[in-house]
Design a protein around this motif. Structure first.
Motif, PDB file in Angstrom:
ATOM      1  N   LEU A   1      -8.012  -1.424   3.319  1.00 55.55           N
ATOM      2  CA  LEU A   1      -7.372  -1.319   2.049  1.00 55.55           C
ATOM      3  C   LEU A   1      -7.629   0.206   1.326  1.00 55.55           C
TER       4      LEU A   1
ATOM      5  N   THR B   1      -6.133   1.498  -6.539  1.00 55.00           N
ATOM      6  CA  THR B   1      -5.377   1.208  -5.204  1.00 55.00           C
ATOM      7  C   THR B   1      -5.949  -0.185  -4.531  1.00 55.00           C
TER       8      THR B   1
ATOM      9  N   ILE C   1       0.688  -1.330  -0.123  1.00 53.61           N
ATOM     10  CA  ILE C   1      -0.080  -0.024   0.079  1.00 53.61           C
ATOM     11  C   ILE C   1       0.845   1.238   0.067  1.00 53.61           C
TER      12      ILE C   1
ATOM     13  N   SER D   1      -4.595  -4.175  -4.416  1.00 58.81           N
ATOM     14  CA  SER D   1      -4.306  -4.563  -3.438  1.00 58.81           C
ATOM     15  C   SER D   1      -5.296  -5.915  -3.400  1.00 58.81           C
TER      16      SER D   1
END
Length: 452
Positions: free
Chosen positions: A183, A146, A135, A150
């Protein structure tokens, strides 16, 4: 310029060629009775499957004809209004309870709910060094990218990543449901730190808190929030959890699951769908539209001035010149979106707590005026009303949530629905989903390269 993002003259020239050969005569869709967007002229979707998870009700059948009615949304047969009223009356948080309902088809008892909530809390733990190695490195300006990255990376940490047996898929889905808030927020914190120069906060989740409380806890530097803030965020998550099998991202879940691929690839595909501004990104457009309205309209209490701005939107003379009043209208609902109706009362309460009552009045005015103006300016085939995106962006802004997290919050909720639909697709062992496209190219003789 970065070679990976440069658009060269050669690319522009080839684009013209690609565009010219990609255009299809709109008249052919009518000729061959092709439903563009898999919807008819009234917005009704082409029937592509059956589901026992969620149901959107926008029409009644009267004497064999479809008659628009007030919209209703059902989760496993339960009216969403009854579900929300139930946990609000008891002053409980609803996310975990409704997640249980969507996944397992029944309302949990107190004991069921406690065990299930503890299970989700136990799954709120990322692999060792995941935050540091995944991250915090190469943070993206788009939190949906993102989040998708993840999710795909979690595949490499799962010793049974490709096992699509139902117990393993359920385990994977529960873990993703539990991890999505972390996340999303950690991805935002990383970007905010490395690109905007802000302080970096990585708060650990608190197992005693609900999903909504944890989201605010890990996002805010001081981890503080009011009871009303947490409950309204919880309601927002519940309202966004599920919307039948035909919405774009959930249909993506069915399509990709039907190929037999892994859970991580499936959910990443659904995230890609939800990212689109025509789907999950719509509430950001609503917020930006209102920001432009407040800058453009001299007196936002004047109905005529606001109405003139709305007409300018439709005529492509204002905001992004797209000809749309964002947050108004829905592919299925006509008279009303039940999620917007539920939301509105709580939005008013929050606007009073935040001192933004005047802004709420502007939203209410636009909600009232827009359907009238759209009916005057456009030929429409069904009613137009405010949808859930109309108020959700305003709620998130009052909660001081960054716009970068608006769509990820949608994903934090909708991953529950995706999980239920993935389990349903796999449990029924259906065929790979493969609709037909009619080829319209003329048959041509091959031309050797020296004669072209």
């Amino acid at each position: 310029m970065n070679i990976y993002s440069e658009i060269t003259p050669e690319i522009l020239s080839l684009t013209k060629l690609a565009e010219s050969t990609s255009k299809i005569d709109p008249a052919l869709y009518t000729k061959y009775d092709v439903k563009r967007g898999l919807r008819d002229i009234n917005g009704k979707g082409v029937l592509a499957g059956l589901t026992d998870i969620g149901n959107v009700h926008a029409y009644d059948m009267v004497d064999g004809k479809q008659v628009p009615c007030e919209g209703k949304l059902y989760y496993r047969g339960y009216n969403i209004e009854d579900l929300v009223n139930g946990f609000i009356r008891d002053q409980r948080f609803g996310f975990e309870e409704v997640t249980y309902l969507l996944l397992f088809g029944k309302l949990p008892s107190k004991e069921d709910l406690k065990e299930f909530s503890n299970m989700l809390a136990a799954y709120r733990s990322l692999p060792t060094s995941f935050v540091r190695d995944i991250i915090l490195k190469a943070p993206s300006q788009d939190m949906m990218n993102t989040l998708a990255r993840s999710v795909l990376t979690l595949y490499t940490y799962d010793d049974r990543a490709d096992d699509i047996s139902l117990p393993n898929v359920l385990r994977q889905c529960l873990q993703l449901i539990a991890l999505f808030p972390m996340l999303s927020v950690y991805g935002y914190q990383a970007y905010s730190h490395y690109h905007d120069g802000k302080s970096l906060y990585i708060h650990m989740p608190d197992p005693s808190l609900s999903t909504a409380e944890n989201l605010l806890h890990i996002l805010r530097p001081d981890s503080k929030y009011t009871n009303l803030e947490a409950h309204i965020l919880d309601i927002a998550l519940v309202l966004h959890m599920e919307h039948g099998g035909g919405n774009n991202s959930t249909f993506t879940t069915h399509v990709v699951s039907s190929s037999g691929t892994d859970t991580y690839s499936t959910i990443a595909s659904s995230l890609g769908s939800l990212k689109g501004p025509k789907h999950g990104g719509a509430n950001i457009k609503v917020v930006r539209m209102f920001e432009d309205m407040k800058k453009t309209v001299k007196d936002c209490n004047n109905e005529k001035e606001v109405g003139d701005y709305l007409r300018a939107l439709l005529n492509k003379d204002a905001f992004d010149h797209a000809g749309l009043i964002y947050g108004m209208g829905h592919a299925v609902y006509s008279l009303s979106d039940p999620r917007a109706n539920i939301f509105k009362g709580f939005v008013e309460k929050l606007s009073k707590e935040k001192g933004r009552e005047e802004e709420f009045q502007l939203y209410s005015m636009v909600e009232r005026l827009a359907p009238q103006i759209i009916a005057e300016e456009r030929k429409i085939y069904k009613g137009v009303s405010a949808n859930v995106d109309f108020y959700s962006g305003f709620v998130y802004s009052m909660l001081d949530l960054p716009t970068q997290l608006f769509t990820p919050i949608f994903a934090i909720a909708r991953v529950v629905g995706w999980s239920a639909h993935r389990l349903e697709e796999l449990a029924n062992n259906g065929k790979i989903i493969r609709p037909a496209y009619k080829g319209i190219s003329e048959i041509k003789d091959y031309v050797p390269i020296e004669k072209r």
